[in-house]
Design a protein around this motif. Sequence first.
Motif, short mmCIF file in Angstrom:
data_model
loop_
_atom_site.label_atom_id
_atom_site.label_comp_id
_atom_site.label_asym_id
_atom_site.label_seq_id
_atom_site.Cartn_x
_atom_site.Cartn_y
_atom_site.Cartn_z
N ILE A 1 -7.75 -36.42 35.65
CA ILE A 1 -7.50 -37.85 35.73
C ILE A 1 -8.79 -38.55 36.11
O ILE A 1 -9.76 -37.94 36.55
N GLY A 2 -8.79 -39.83 35.93
CA GLY A 2 -9.98 -40.59 36.26
C GLY A 2 -9.95 -41.91 35.51
O GLY A 2 -9.11 -42.12 34.63
N ALA A 3 -10.88 -42.78 35.87
CA ALA A 3 -10.92 -44.11 35.27
C ALA A 3 -11.43 -44.02 33.83
O ALA A 3 -11.91 -42.98 33.40
N ASN A 4 -11.31 -45.13 33.15
CA ASN A 4 -11.85 -45.19 31.82
C ASN A 4 -13.34 -44.94 31.85
O ASN A 4 -14.05 -45.48 32.68
N GLY A 5 -13.82 -44.13 30.96
CA GLY A 5 -15.26 -43.89 30.91
C GLY A 5 -15.72 -42.87 31.93
O GLY A 5 -16.92 -42.67 32.09
N ALA A 6 -14.79 -42.22 32.61
CA ALA A 6 -15.20 -41.23 33.60
C ALA A 6 -15.65 -39.94 32.95
O ALA A 6 -16.33 -39.13 33.56
N GLY A 7 -15.26 -39.74 31.68
CA GLY A 7 -15.69 -38.54 30.97
C GLY A 7 -14.55 -37.60 30.66
O GLY A 7 -14.78 -36.45 30.30
N LYS A 8 -13.31 -38.07 30.78
CA LYS A 8 -12.17 -37.19 30.56
C LYS A 8 -12.08 -36.73 29.10
O LYS A 8 -12.04 -35.53 28.81
N SER A 9 -12.08 -37.74 28.20
CA SER A 9 -11.97 -37.38 26.79
C SER A 9 -13.17 -36.57 26.35
O SER A 9 -13.06 -35.66 25.52
N THR A 10 -14.32 -36.92 26.92
CA THR A 10 -15.53 -36.19 26.56
C THR A 10 -15.40 -34.72 26.90
O THR A 10 -15.86 -33.85 26.15
N THR A 11 -14.74 -34.42 28.02
CA THR A 11 -14.55 -33.03 28.40
C THR A 11 -13.76 -32.30 27.31
O THR A 11 -14.16 -31.21 26.87
N LEU A 12 -12.67 -32.91 26.86
CA LEU A 12 -11.88 -32.27 25.83
C LEU A 12 -12.69 -32.10 24.54
O LEU A 12 -12.65 -31.06 23.89
N ARG A 13 -13.42 -33.15 24.20
CA ARG A 13 -14.21 -33.08 22.97
C ARG A 13 -15.27 -32.00 23.06
O ARG A 13 -15.60 -31.37 22.07
N ALA A 14 -15.80 -31.82 24.26
CA ALA A 14 -16.82 -30.78 24.41
C ALA A 14 -16.19 -29.40 24.24
O ALA A 14 -16.78 -28.51 23.64
N ILE A 15 -14.96 -29.23 24.73
CA ILE A 15 -14.32 -27.93 24.59
C ILE A 15 -14.03 -27.63 23.13
O ILE A 15 -14.27 -26.53 22.65
N SER A 16 -13.54 -28.65 22.41
CA SER A 16 -13.26 -28.37 21.00
C SER A 16 -14.52 -28.58 20.14
O SER A 16 -14.43 -28.60 18.92
N ARG A 17 -15.64 -28.70 20.76
CA ARG A 17 -16.95 -28.71 20.11
C ARG A 17 -17.15 -29.89 19.17
O ARG A 17 -17.93 -29.83 18.23
N MET A 18 -16.43 -30.97 19.44
CA MET A 18 -16.65 -32.17 18.62
C MET A 18 -17.89 -32.90 19.07
O MET A 18 -18.49 -33.64 18.30
N VAL A 19 -18.24 -32.76 20.33
CA VAL A 19 -19.52 -33.29 20.78
C VAL A 19 -20.33 -32.12 21.32
O VAL A 19 -19.76 -31.20 21.92
N PRO A 20 -21.63 -32.13 21.10
CA PRO A 20 -22.43 -31.00 21.56
C PRO A 20 -22.64 -31.05 23.07
O PRO A 20 -22.85 -32.13 23.63
N ALA A 21 -22.54 -29.90 23.69
CA ALA A 21 -22.84 -29.83 25.11
C ALA A 21 -24.34 -29.58 25.27
O ALA A 21 -24.97 -28.97 24.41
N GLU A 22 -24.90 -30.08 26.37
CA GLU A 22 -26.34 -29.96 26.52
C GLU A 22 -26.75 -28.61 27.10
O GLU A 22 -25.91 -27.82 27.53
N GLN A 23 -28.04 -28.40 27.12
CA GLN A 23 -28.62 -27.19 27.70
C GLN A 23 -28.08 -26.94 29.10
O GLN A 23 -27.89 -27.86 29.88
N GLY A 24 -27.82 -25.70 29.39
CA GLY A 24 -27.38 -25.36 30.75
C GLY A 24 -25.88 -25.22 30.88
O GLY A 24 -25.39 -24.70 31.87
N THR A 25 -25.18 -25.71 29.87
CA THR A 25 -23.72 -25.61 29.93
C THR A 25 -23.30 -24.19 29.56
O THR A 25 -23.86 -23.58 28.65
N ARG A 26 -22.30 -23.65 30.30
CA ARG A 26 -21.72 -22.37 29.91
C ARG A 26 -20.24 -22.54 29.75
O ARG A 26 -19.58 -23.16 30.59
N MET A 27 -19.72 -22.05 28.65
CA MET A 27 -18.30 -22.21 28.38
C MET A 27 -17.79 -20.89 27.83
O MET A 27 -18.28 -20.42 26.81
N THR A 28 -16.84 -20.28 28.49
CA THR A 28 -16.27 -19.05 27.93
C THR A 28 -14.77 -19.18 27.86
O THR A 28 -14.12 -19.73 28.75
N PHE A 29 -14.23 -18.65 26.78
CA PHE A 29 -12.80 -18.65 26.59
C PHE A 29 -12.40 -17.21 26.37
O PHE A 29 -12.84 -16.57 25.42
#
Lengths: 307, 237, 394, 256, 435
Positions: free
Chosen positions: B34-62
């Motif tokens: 949860i969080g306010a508009n523009g807090a980055g919630k949707s961005t988190t989901l988009r990053a997981i489904s790889r619709m937006v690129p994550a930057e250097q240093g990010t680690r994601m394992t499934f």
Amino acid sequence: MVFFFQNLVNALQWGSFYAMIALGYSMVYSILMLFNFAHGDIFMVGAYIGFGVATALVTLSASGFLALPGWMILVLTILLSMFLTSFVGMIVERVGYRPLRDAPRASAAITGLMIGIMLETGNLILLGARRVSFPPLIESVTYNVGGVFVTNKKIMIVLISLGFMLALHLFVQKTRYGMAMRAMAFDYVVVPLLGIPINTIARLTFAIGSALAAVAGILFGLAYPVLDPYMGIVFGWKAFVAAILGGRGSIMGATLAGFLMGFIEIFVAMVFPSTLRDLIAYSIILLILVFRPHGFFGEPYSARLRL
Amino acid sequence: MLLSIENLRVSYGRIKALHGFDFEIDDGEIVCIIGANGAGKSTTLRAISRMVPAEQGTRMTFMGQDLLKLPPEKVVSQLGISHVPEGRRLFGNLTVLENLQLAAFARKDKAAIQRDLKQVFTIFPRLEERVAQKAGTLSGGEQQMLAIGRAFISGRRLMLLDEPSMGLAPLLMLNVFDALKEINAEGTTILLVEQNARLALQFSQRGYVLENGEMVLQGDAKELLENPAVKTAYLGG
Amino acid sequence: MRKGLVFVAPLLIALGIIGLMASPCALAKAEVIKIGINAPMTGDIPKVGEGSKYAARMWLNDIEANGGLEVGGVKHPVELVIEDNESKAESAVKVNTKMITEDEVLVIVGPQSSKQAVPAGGVANNYETPMISPWSTNPDTTKDRPFVFRGCFLDPFQGPVVANFITNEFGYTKAAVLYDVASDYPKGLAEFFKQAWEKLHGKGSVVAYESFTTKDADFSSQLSKIIRSGAEVLFTPQYYNEVALIVQQAKELGWQNPIVGSDSWGSAETVELCGEACYGLFFSTHYAAAGATGKTKAFIERYKEKYGYVPDDVAALTWDSLGIVETAIQKCGKITGKVEKDRNCIRDAMAKVEQYDGITGQMTFTEEGDPIKCAVIVKISDQGEYEFYKSVCP
Amino acid sequence: MALLEIRHMTHYFGGLRAVHDYNLDIEPGQVRGLIGPNGAGKTTIFNLITGIHRPGEGRILLDGEELVGRQPHEIAARGLGRTFQDLRLWRHMTVLDHVKMARYSKIGYGLVGAFFSTPRRNREEAQIEEKARELLEMMNISHLADQMVPNLPYGAQRRVEMARALSTEPKILFLDEPTAGMNPEELIQMMGIIRRVREQLGLAIFLIEHRLKMVMELCEIIQTLVFGEVIAEGPPDDIKNNPAVIEAYLGKEIVE
Amino acid sequence: MVEMNDAHAMKTKGARGRLRRFFSGIPVLGWLLGALVAVVLEHYLGDPLVDRIGLDKIPVLFGAVIILKKPLMIPGAAVFLLLIYVIPIAVVARAGKTLSNRLAGALMRFPIAVPALVHLGLLYGAIHIWSDVSAYRVLTLKLTFVAIMLTLSLNVINGYMGEFSCSHPGFMALGAYGASVFTVLLFSSDRLFGDPLLPEALGPFLFPAGLIFGGLIASLGALVIAIPSFRTRGDYLAIISLAFLFIVKSMIENLEFVGGPRGLSGQPNYANLPTVFIWTVLCVWIINNFVRSTLGKALNAVRDDEVAADAMTVNTRRTKMVAFMFAAFWAGVAGGIYAHVLRYVNPGTFGIQKLAEVLAMVYFGGLNSVYGSITGAVSLSLLSEALRPLEIFKWIIIPLLLILVMIYRPTGLIAFREFDVRKVMQPKSNRDDEV
């Protein structure tokens, strides 16, 4: 009456070229929302590839090494050229369009124009300025049906192109790739979220469009056996008109509008002094668009249609 | 651990949307952000489904697999992570059935697809009634059902939901959440992003609170509901 | 500031030295004669540009084989400046300006088609540089331009030639015309043919007067109209690529009467593209490749050997235009190296060329700078070769 | 006579009835609310009043003058300012330009001024800019004047939109879900802004909202719309307790 | 933006940074003075220098031909460019930095017209002297100016208003023919129109009227597109405009009184360099005024969101109408000048090829930007001239370049930048002293 039917036959043949090329245009246009201004030149490339393949096959056949009947050569030429030209389409997509998928659509239009110029110039550099003559693969036979002259080529051209249009229609409506294409035409951003590889679909779209252009090119070569590097420009732009006249995303629309373009051009020249043909033909198209501002099957403009 | 993310960083041009979000999800959980508009919630989901690129240093394992190596379509087809995007984004020109069939694009197992399709229709009987209708003509609630059904077929290990309650009247909203519960009970892990914080926290087991691209709170959903800071900021006092 | 100079100065000196060393120290040699070729290498008609270029190269080879162009006992080296006008008026003007002011050519050969030759001729005339367009038939190209010449005959001459020929040969009275409305050469010729024909057979004797637009490939509608009009003969002053399509489509639509053409048919490609459909047809032209004799024959054979195909009329006319230029330069007597003076001298000499015996016939220039020359009627034989049929002089 | 009078407004989209027999009176300075489930036709009513769609039937009178059939920009210039649910800001324009643009109808220098940069144009542009800056000041976003809107946080974008709507100098301000997508903090700020606007400029306000808390607090009279028809109209307390409203719209949440 | 760049440059180390720092703080006036000195140098010392370093002639387009055609002469050309252009401009601009800043500051105290005229005067002076060396330069410049007008006017529609208009060559044709008929009919004896109606001496004075006449005809033609644009946008409008282009071309081909496909020649020689320059400056000035006014920015509002624009009292129909007619007017004027530069027009010129050319210039330079249009027009015009020695390969290189620009800068080189005359002319603070 005979005169009218004669022109009807002529218009059918002429319209099928517009329709075939407009289809390829429309595919890319509706699915990727891009103007592929290089499409006219891909048609040119397709015709030249067809010329190359046909000439090679004819020579091969004449050498006795592999004696083939004319129709067989034609079928082989069409298939081989479709295959080869689809690669050209895929390369164009990879080089000129994929990097621009999220750019303003007008930028992609410019890229297309430029790729077109490069294809023309490349042809000129490779083959020189000669115009080439497409080998007559089948013996031309003229039938006189009550004063209307019909050639076997005309019948064949109309039938083959209708056949390809039908096949394309079935492909788009019935297969999962076709479904994915329609989905992409509607909203391409979410397509990958369903596990559909967007690049594959885009490549496929270009490949199919280019393959159709190759068929159009070969049939064109049979009907009008003079090829030159700049033959695609005017055709391309007119097919562009047809594709949009048909309405965005509509294969039926592009087909119909292509035939309509052919009919307008032929019948205007039939009824009016032929010097005024373009003037009247394009005034008609302009009026159609003024009164049907979204083409035949198109939806009203949405934000996505912006440039 | 089903999904674990360390140091998630995403930028849009010069604007930093997320700077270093860490979180993880266990198998079978319902987790909300949860969080306010523009807090980055949707961005988190988009990053997981790889619709937006994550930057250097990010680690994601499934499930131990590196997510960042996969293109978006493989995330769905190989890992079974589905994403119901904000605003549903159905293919309005396709029928309900075609929308569902399309979700099985990358799947080869015909029988299993049929079984899933049946299951979707049991969860949302309304959809079966409208199988041949164009998705664009459905009502808002039906569209949301279809969007969820579509996601269910495309990948069912983890479902990412972006504002499922948006634009729904309260009554319909509850219907949708009931269906989600059912889906979760079938074994699908759910990660939820919601504007409606109360609803989201009531529905989930755990929650994360995002503010300006950073996680400020995390914990048990019930506890967060009672947390005074959350209360004033997101639950309207 | 000072630091910057320290940086730049050595670089400068080094470059200067290299520059001085590299500069060719050519001073004592005879003046170079520069001739500009303004041709459409890209754009609508690249084939025309190619023909011009090849003919010009062949001509240059001849000159070089002689060790230069001999003028008044001195052998001058010749340099060709070949520029592409992209089939655009704007570009043709730029090219002419560039060749005149930058390259300082003495004469310009080209541009070929009137769309470029008319505006480019204006430039040449302004800068008092003689120009000869081998192929442009628009009267405006040379009109009121003492420095501009052309190598071909004009439409007002060719139109009647064809009309008379058809009348005498076949005795027909009803003719049809099919031409490209967007291209000035066919349009002009079509008009003059119509005038001449109606003068012979009365008003309305041109029963169908149909047109299309450049790059069209389907003429069925127009041809249907022509067939319905009851015309006995079809005159189509089109370029070879269109000729092939027109003739084939006419046959397919049931047309069995003769089709007659103009000099624009005179390319090896006409038959190559058109095939058997064109056998037995007639056209008027500057020269006939098959059945040619003497230097015409020699030219054709050399060209064919070198570039692999029989030269078309553009190549032949370019060759002749260069020949006229050569004659004029030699007549001038002396190349002084002062560009303005030489140009004026060459122009005067060109205007006085009389009975130049070219491969496309004998020519003399009128006051306007247009040649008076004979036309040839050519028949395409059953082997697909161009046969000399008869000669018509004004 | 009311400032805005709507009588028997009915509209169909294709065969679908969107709005049926809608009536409304707004007095100067009044704040009214419009609530209803999604798809009830709330935004359609806004679009009909502001001229984006032309109503099939009915009359809309502003100060006794008929608005039906006029172009949206004429209606706006007569004093109906509005915001949009989805913001609809101009991507490539600065904040200041947004607010200046909304004064389009008040520009008097004409094309001559636009082409030749006459003294009159410079004077007028300066005035427009001054007014615009005042509005930005009022919205507390004057420091963002030269920013492009896509670079702004969401809350600021909402303010820009509000400033832009006010810049048309409306008599009635139509707010279409002004707090959509806002967090509670922003929501409270926005309510403050709406109150301030009303007090300082003395406007009438007509707003569509989903957040009942806000509607109940701000509005004097609330209409509830279901399937294009008004099922209840009255002061907040009446609406809150109206069984029809609870059944159709509020549902369990309020009951809980 | 500019300040930021400079600040950035301060920090960067290395040769590039040092170079930037070295030249920072020089006002436009300083560069103009440098250019003026350079061209004067070329004018007086060019020929002797050329002899000395063994070149044939003064390199006409900064040595492009030499570089591409005669590699042996490259050192010579480099020396020439260094001695005539690079060093004098750099030295004058840098050494005169304080002076030119002070001068610019003094000028800015006058009404804006004064410094503007001074700058333009200097610019024209430099251009004039530069072009005096060769007629080829004059012609190239004239056509470049025409290209600037065309590109800028198309940018009004395609960039500022965001429609994809394909009719620009059509407007240009209408203007070219309108202006040509005007001048040929009135002032020149011609095959088609016979003797002049007015004394020839009046011609140069009435030439502007002729251009305006051509522009107005083009504006009228634009109504054919403007009116449908009320109801339709985007692709459909693109097709309408394309159809319009075909219609105009076909119409002129059928108009015998202007020569049909043969074209119209005999335009009097009125389009000399100063005239073309003045018209271009007028065009840039007026278009820039327009797009910077609130009325003009309504174009952007219509582009970015038409519904919102309408709701904010913007008269969208009027805006579209004005945009189309205004852009068409300038395209028409550009066409008129074009016709008088070449002194010949034919309908074939105004076809798809011209369209591709103008579109390329607009999108290459940058949308929604006066700077961009000028950059696009100048760079593509000069490039296509400079690459002439490559012959046919030019048509591989130029498209390739454009594709690369589109890929890396999809909205063009300099997009969405306002052209503020005052800012351009302002003196620059000298950061070197501060550091």
